[in-house]
Design a protein around this motif. Structure first.
Motif, PDB file in Angstrom:
ATOM      1  N   GLU A 175      -8.345  -0.208  -4.788  1.00  0.00           N
ATOM      2  CA  GLU A 175      -8.712  -0.180  -3.385  1.00  0.00           C
ATOM      3  C   GLU A 175      -9.466   1.057  -2.925  1.00  0.00           C
ATOM      4  O   GLU A 175      -9.252   1.513  -1.807  1.00  0.00           O
ATOM      5  CB  GLU A 175      -7.443  -0.343  -2.554  1.00  0.00           C
ATOM      6  CG  GLU A 175      -6.436   0.839  -2.613  1.00  0.00           C
ATOM      7  CD  GLU A 175      -5.345   0.716  -3.664  1.00  0.00           C
ATOM      8  OE1 GLU A 175      -5.532  -0.025  -4.648  1.00  0.00           O
ATOM      9  OE2 GLU A 175      -4.301   1.369  -3.489  1.00  0.00           O
ATOM     10  N   HIS A 181      -5.570  -8.615  -0.830  1.00  0.00           N
ATOM     11  CA  HIS A 181      -4.704  -7.497  -1.232  1.00  0.00           C
ATOM     12  C   HIS A 181      -5.461  -6.162  -1.127  1.00  0.00           C
ATOM     13  O   HIS A 181      -5.001  -5.226  -0.475  1.00  0.00           O
ATOM     14  CB  HIS A 181      -4.220  -7.740  -2.665  1.00  0.00           C
ATOM     15  CG  HIS A 181      -3.385  -6.647  -3.248  1.00  0.00           C
ATOM     16  ND1 HIS A 181      -2.034  -6.780  -3.472  1.00  0.00           N
ATOM     17  CD2 HIS A 181      -3.694  -5.392  -3.673  1.00  0.00           C
ATOM     18  CE1 HIS A 181      -1.547  -5.669  -3.988  1.00  0.00           C
ATOM     19  NE2 HIS A 181      -2.541  -4.807  -4.133  1.00  0.00           N
ATOM     20  N   GLU A 182      -6.633  -6.096  -1.750  1.00  0.00           N
ATOM     21  CA  GLU A 182      -7.382  -4.831  -1.740  1.00  0.00           C
ATOM     22  C   GLU A 182      -7.853  -4.486  -0.332  1.00  0.00           C
ATOM     23  O   GLU A 182      -7.898  -3.318   0.046  1.00  0.00           O
ATOM     24  CB  GLU A 182      -8.561  -4.884  -2.717  1.00  0.00           C
ATOM     25  CG  GLU A 182      -8.198  -5.206  -4.175  1.00  0.00           C
ATOM     26  CD  GLU A 182      -7.095  -4.332  -4.767  1.00  0.00           C
ATOM     27  OE1 GLU A 182      -6.906  -3.198  -4.298  1.00  0.00           O
ATOM     28  OE2 GLU A 182      -6.401  -4.806  -5.689  1.00  0.00           O
ATOM     29  N   HIS A 237      -5.170  -2.950   1.697  1.00  0.00           N
ATOM     30  CA  HIS A 237      -4.951  -1.549   1.313  1.00  0.00           C
ATOM     31  C   HIS A 237      -5.764  -0.584   2.175  1.00  0.00           C
ATOM     32  O   HIS A 237      -5.418   0.596   2.264  1.00  0.00           O
ATOM     33  CB  HIS A 237      -5.360  -1.336  -0.145  1.00  0.00           C
ATOM     34  CG  HIS A 237      -4.258  -1.549  -1.129  1.00  0.00           C
ATOM     35  ND1 HIS A 237      -2.978  -1.087  -0.942  1.00  0.00           N
ATOM     36  CD2 HIS A 237      -4.255  -2.165  -2.347  1.00  0.00           C
ATOM     37  CE1 HIS A 237      -2.236  -1.410  -1.999  1.00  0.00           C
ATOM     38  NE2 HIS A 237      -2.985  -2.068  -2.855  1.00  0.00           N
ATOM     39  N   GLU A 279       1.792  -1.278  -2.117  1.00  0.00           N
ATOM     40  CA  GLU A 279       1.623  -2.510  -2.896  1.00  0.00           C
ATOM     41  C   GLU A 279       2.303  -3.692  -2.220  1.00  0.00           C
ATOM     42  O   GLU A 279       1.757  -4.794  -2.149  1.00  0.00           O
ATOM     43  CB  GLU A 279       2.141  -2.318  -4.315  1.00  0.00           C
ATOM     44  CG  GLU A 279       1.353  -1.302  -5.131  1.00  0.00           C
ATOM     45  CD  GLU A 279      -0.149  -1.524  -5.060  1.00  0.00           C
ATOM     46  OE1 GLU A 279      -0.600  -2.682  -4.972  1.00  0.00           O
ATOM     47  OE2 GLU A 279      -0.882  -0.519  -5.067  1.00  0.00           O
ATOM     48  N   TYR A 287       5.348  -5.273  -7.496  1.00  0.00           N
ATOM     49  CA  TYR A 287       4.365  -6.270  -7.066  1.00  0.00           C
ATOM     50  C   TYR A 287       5.008  -7.587  -6.636  1.00  0.00           C
ATOM     51  O   TYR A 287       4.477  -8.285  -5.784  1.00  0.00           O
ATOM     52  CB  TYR A 287       3.335  -6.534  -8.168  1.00  0.00           C
ATOM     53  CG  TYR A 287       2.288  -5.467  -8.240  1.00  0.00           C
ATOM     54  CD1 TYR A 287       1.260  -5.414  -7.297  1.00  0.00           C
ATOM     55  CD2 TYR A 287       2.327  -4.478  -9.214  1.00  0.00           C
ATOM     56  CE1 TYR A 287       0.291  -4.422  -7.345  1.00  0.00           C
ATOM     57  CE2 TYR A 287       1.373  -3.482  -9.269  1.00  0.00           C
ATOM     58  CZ  TYR A 287       0.357  -3.459  -8.333  1.00  0.00           C
ATOM     59  OH  TYR A 287      -0.588  -2.465  -8.382  1.00  0.00           O
TER      60      TYR A 287
HETATM   61 ZN   LIG Z   1      -2.560  -2.820  -4.799  1.00  0.00          ZN
END
Ligand SMILES: [Zn+2]
Length: 868
Positions: free
Chosen positions: A290, A322-323, A326, A345, A408
């Protein structure tokens, strides 16, 4: 304390003829230990503020030529009475000189630090100029491109920095690169100067970011640009297939745009960085990384083939979300120390689930969450190697080992429970307040719990202790008694602590009573050792009871023998995919505990596949079928199941209605094929003499097929691989196959030599290739010969941890043990650990995690042979 007393005099002898250092009077003072000890980080964070780096690098095309760099570090110091250490791992010969205020300074280089004596420091503003040769380790240099990967504390393996997450800094970067190269960095380009053979590009100053997010990518990249939501998005890639790019680009840009938009609305905070560029890296070590303004993705998970499965499309949407999440969780607000790395995370995963859902309206998201998180979390949490979500960390050089399924996959489950406990609206408000209060700064888990605590009456501290500060899962059982008329007399839900410490995992669950034609769902708050459920008293006794009917209960759910038998008969008939999915996970746990016969589980899987309409669940069943086939069935049982297994898969492949379903069945066939008939058919498909209706096979698919055929060890193995290598167009893929070929050779001596070569770190550079090769080397069909690799692979693990990326030790162990199930293999692992009582605890955890299924399979096969 990890601080050594270091005699400068001793260092001087080691230093390579630096006159200024030699001129310094020998003096004794403490040099910090290698890595970044917590004590050093605390001391620096207390002294340093207003940090800025101006970094210039001259990057030659030839990856074997060192990169020269110059850096100005500016900061305010509150205490100049003690020495100050920067982190720089390449060592003394890579430091060319250090100037302070235009005057050459004397300094000390030891343990991966550059230490300045107090005489070169002052209270208030300081500026150091350092000239150096950059370390190559985290730069991933090839002849065509490079990309940085500094997480968790590897920026200092390339550049002199204060390599800790709570010393956020503004970076100004200037790069000189070969003229035909493109560059992406955190901030937008500011100036560009073209020379004869090189181009010098300077970038604007970044927002305050930690060193692990400082990044740049340079080299021969193609670029796609798009406008979305008033913002210019750029995608850098190396895909040569223009049709493939055209097919994927809009979908990718749309996913990015949707993710940004959702995050802005959820947090109430506008996109916090100057731009959103991203890079599709071939064979990238992670799914994504990220870096603000320069996000890295694994190319193959974004650029999908036409045959992509629904899981791959969901996976792509999830990794992009997800990224993007971040940018707020991790980048805007960063953990103070890597013991809280899980927070960023978990939030990224948690938000990804929220973001992705609306884009896949026809997907059962409860089922998706269940299947995406619970099996992987259990895979670690059920083992002797499990650990808490939040782990202590004494030194950043161990930070990489914190990552894994507990962070995760388990943490999102726990976070979803937290949201349920606090309430959705209050949770969102608390999170928004937390982000706003710490923007461009750092915060801890305690800060978040405090922010949420203002919105609830729950005791979040007690809740956090068992779910977050400790590992493991409860054992959950149902006890049901019937009255004389066959009705429910009593029903209780119990939880037990497998460690015998009496812990209680407070969680809301949905008890589900399954009858012939209907189900009854009863919400229960499981907050004690035994919870009586009076609401169901007097109801007709059900055919079976599942404590996780809504797919949310977390634990080892132990069914009664009657309920297990009922499930083995009825699972394919259960009314909803979610219920079937939850029950499937319960049975899978029972298989691993030796309560369900592997052959019965395999037979149920085939019956379930015939009936299953949900593609996600089909894929889960296919994965477990593959596992039970190779890991738990003895060779004669495998041979007995094979014809029916292959026949079922061919038939389902033939009648599947979507390309993704066909691809999933084909992948399962490719992986489990053993009969001559199927192998001949697959060989003809590979050779292009046969096709599969509605399933175009890309170069990647054909290569996997060639590898799978080769590991079967038929006489044509080596010629298949040679032919495959000749026909591959993609240069990265051809290099991968060339690397893998010896690991698949029919000649055991060639395979031994391939393994031996892995002892040299330079042969382990392409870690995904190494893991893939190791998995083939230790394939179940070759497991007997491969037992000899287990012990040396274990012996190399400590070095692998030192030289490899953060996920590599676990992947190395997983790939090594994935094909083994014999008691002898299990004994090798046990003996290795028993001989080493002082083995590093985190590595012991990794070994115990990777070996868990091996231990279970070995136990089952030992029990099986003991029977008359
Ligand atoms: Zn991550």
């Amino acid at each position: 304390m990890h601080v050594q007393l270091f005699l400068l005099a001793a260092l001087l002898q080691a230093a390579q003829g630096d006159a200024r250092r030699a001129a310094a009077a020998p003096a004794a003072y403490a040099v910090p230990a290698a890595g970044v000890p917590l004590s050093l980080a605390r001391e620096r964070a207390a002294r340093i503020s207003g940090l800025r780096y101006e970094v210039s690098l001259h990057i030659p095309a030839d990856p074997s030529t060192r990169i020269r760099g110059e850096e100005v570090v500016r900061f305010t110091l509150s205490d100049a009475s003690r020495p100050l250490a920067l982190d720089f791992q390449p060592g003394a010969e890579s430091v060319l000189d250090v100037d302070v205020g235009g005057r050459p300074a004397n300094y000390d280089v030891a343990n991966g630090h550059i230490v300045l004596p107090p005489r070169w420091l002052k209270r208030g503003e300081n500026a150091l100029r350092i000239r150096f040769l950059a370390g190559d380790a985290p730069l991933n240099r090839t002849a065509e491109y490079l990309y940085t990967l500094f997480v968790p504390a590897r920026a200092s393996a390339a550049l002199p920095v204060f390599d800790q997450p709570d010393l956020k800094a503004r970076f100004t970067l200037t790069l000189e690169v070969p003229k035909d190269w493109r560059i992406v960095a955190n901030a937008p380009e500011r100036d560009r100067l073209d020379g004869d053979s090189t181009t010098t590009v300077s970038f604007a100053e970044t927002e305050p970011i930690p060193t692990y997010l400082f990044a740049f990518v340079a080299g021969k990249w193609s670029v796609e640009t798009a406008q979305r939501g008033g913002r210019t998005l750029r995608m850098f890639h190396r895909e040569k297939d223009a049709t493939k790019v055209a097919r994927n680009r809009d979908a990718i840009f749309d996913l990015v745009d949707r993710s940004i938009d959702y995050m802005e609305r959820y947090t109430g905070i506008p996109f916090p960085f100057a731009k959103y560029d991203f890079v599709l890296v071939p064979s990238f070590q992670f799914g994504g990384m990220e870096h603000p303004g320069a996000i890295l993705f694994n190319a193959s998970s974004l650029m999908l083939d036409e045959s992509a499965t629904q899981n791959q499309k969901l996976g792509r949407a999830s990794v992009i979300a997800h990224e993007t999440a971040h940018m707020w969780f991790g980048d805007l607000v960063t953990m103070r120390w890597f013991d809280d790395v899980w927070m960023k995370e978990v939030f990224a995963n948690f938000m990804a689930a929220k973001i992705v859902n609306p884009s896949f309206a026809d997907v059962d998201h409860e089922l998706r969450f269940l299947l995406a998180h619970y099996p992987s979390a259990y895979e670690v949490d059920r083992t002797a190697g499990t650990h808490p979500i939040r782990q202590e960390l004494a030194n950043l050089d161990e930070a990489g080992q914190l990552y894994g399924a507990i962070i995760y996959q388990k943490a999102p489950i726990v976070m979803r429970q937290l949201e349920r406990l606090v309430g959705e609206a209050a949770f969102r408000e608390g999170v928004g307040e937390y982000l706003a209060a710490h923007r461009y700064g750092n915060a801890t888990w305690a800060d978040l719990i405090a922010a949420l605590g203002r919105h609830t009456r729950e005791n979040l501290t007690a809740w956090s202790r068992v779910w977050v500060e400790e590992g493991g899962r409860p054992t959950i059982r149902v006890t049901l008694t019937r009255d004389a008329r066959g009705r429910i007399a009593s029903l209780a839900l119990t939880q037990a602590d497998p460690a015998g410490r009496g812990r209680r995992w407070v969680q809301p669950v949905a008890l589900t009573l399954v009858y012939d034609k209907r189900t009854v769902r009863v919400p229960v708050r499981l907050d004690r050792a035994l919870v009586d459920v009076p609401a169901v008293r007097g109801l007709a006794a059900p055919d079976l009871v599942l404590p996780n009917g809504d797919g949310r209960a977390y634990g080892r759910i132990v069914l009664t023998p009657e309920d297990r038998a009922a499930l083995l008969r009825r699972l394919p008939d259960l009314p909803t995919p979610l219920l079937r999915g939850a029950a499937w996970l319960d049975l899978h746990d029972a298989l691993l505990d030796g309560q369900v016969e592997p052959a019965a589980f395999g037979a149920l899987a085939l019956r379930a596949l015939e009936r299953e309409s949900d593609e996600q669940l089909t894929q889960r069943i296919l994965a477990d079928l593959d596992d039970v086939f190779w890991r738990f069935l003895a060779p004669p049982e495998r041979a007995a199941l094979a014809p029916r297994l292959e026949d079922t898969l061919w038939r389902l492949l033939g009648r599947a209605s979507t390309t993704s379903a066909r691809a999933a069945y084909f992948a399962a066939l490719r992986s489990t094929a053993t009969t001559p008939g199927t192998l001949d058919r697959l060989t003809r498909i590979w050779a292009g003499e046969m096709t599969i209706d509605g399933l175009p096979l890309a170069e990647q698919d054909l290569m996997s097929l060639a590898l799978q055929l080769a590991v079967r060890g038929r006489p044509d193995t080596d010629s298949i691989l040679a032919a495959e290598e000749r026909r591959i167009h993609d240069p990265d893929r051809r290099a991968r196959l060339a690397f893998l070929r010896p690991a698949l050779s029919a000649d055991p001596a060639v395979r031994d030599a391939w393994f031996d070569a892995l002892r040299r770190p330079e042969n382990r550079q392409h870690e995904p290739w190494v893991a893939e090769g190791l998995a083939y080397l230790n394939h179940p069909l070759r497991a007997e010969h491969a037992e000899r690799y287990i012990r040396p692979a274990l012996e190399m693990l400590e070095e692998i941890r030192r030289t490899g990326d953060i996920f590599f030790p676990k992947r190395w162990m997983d790939a090594t043990l994935s094909g083994h199930s014999s008691p002898a293999a299990a004994e090798t692992v046990r003996r290795f650990l028993a001989e080493r009582p002082d083995y590093p605890p985190r590595l012991r955890q990794i070994v115990l995690q990777s070996a868990d299924e091996l231990f279970r399979a070995a136990r089952l096969s030992a029990a099986g042979t003991a029977e008359p």
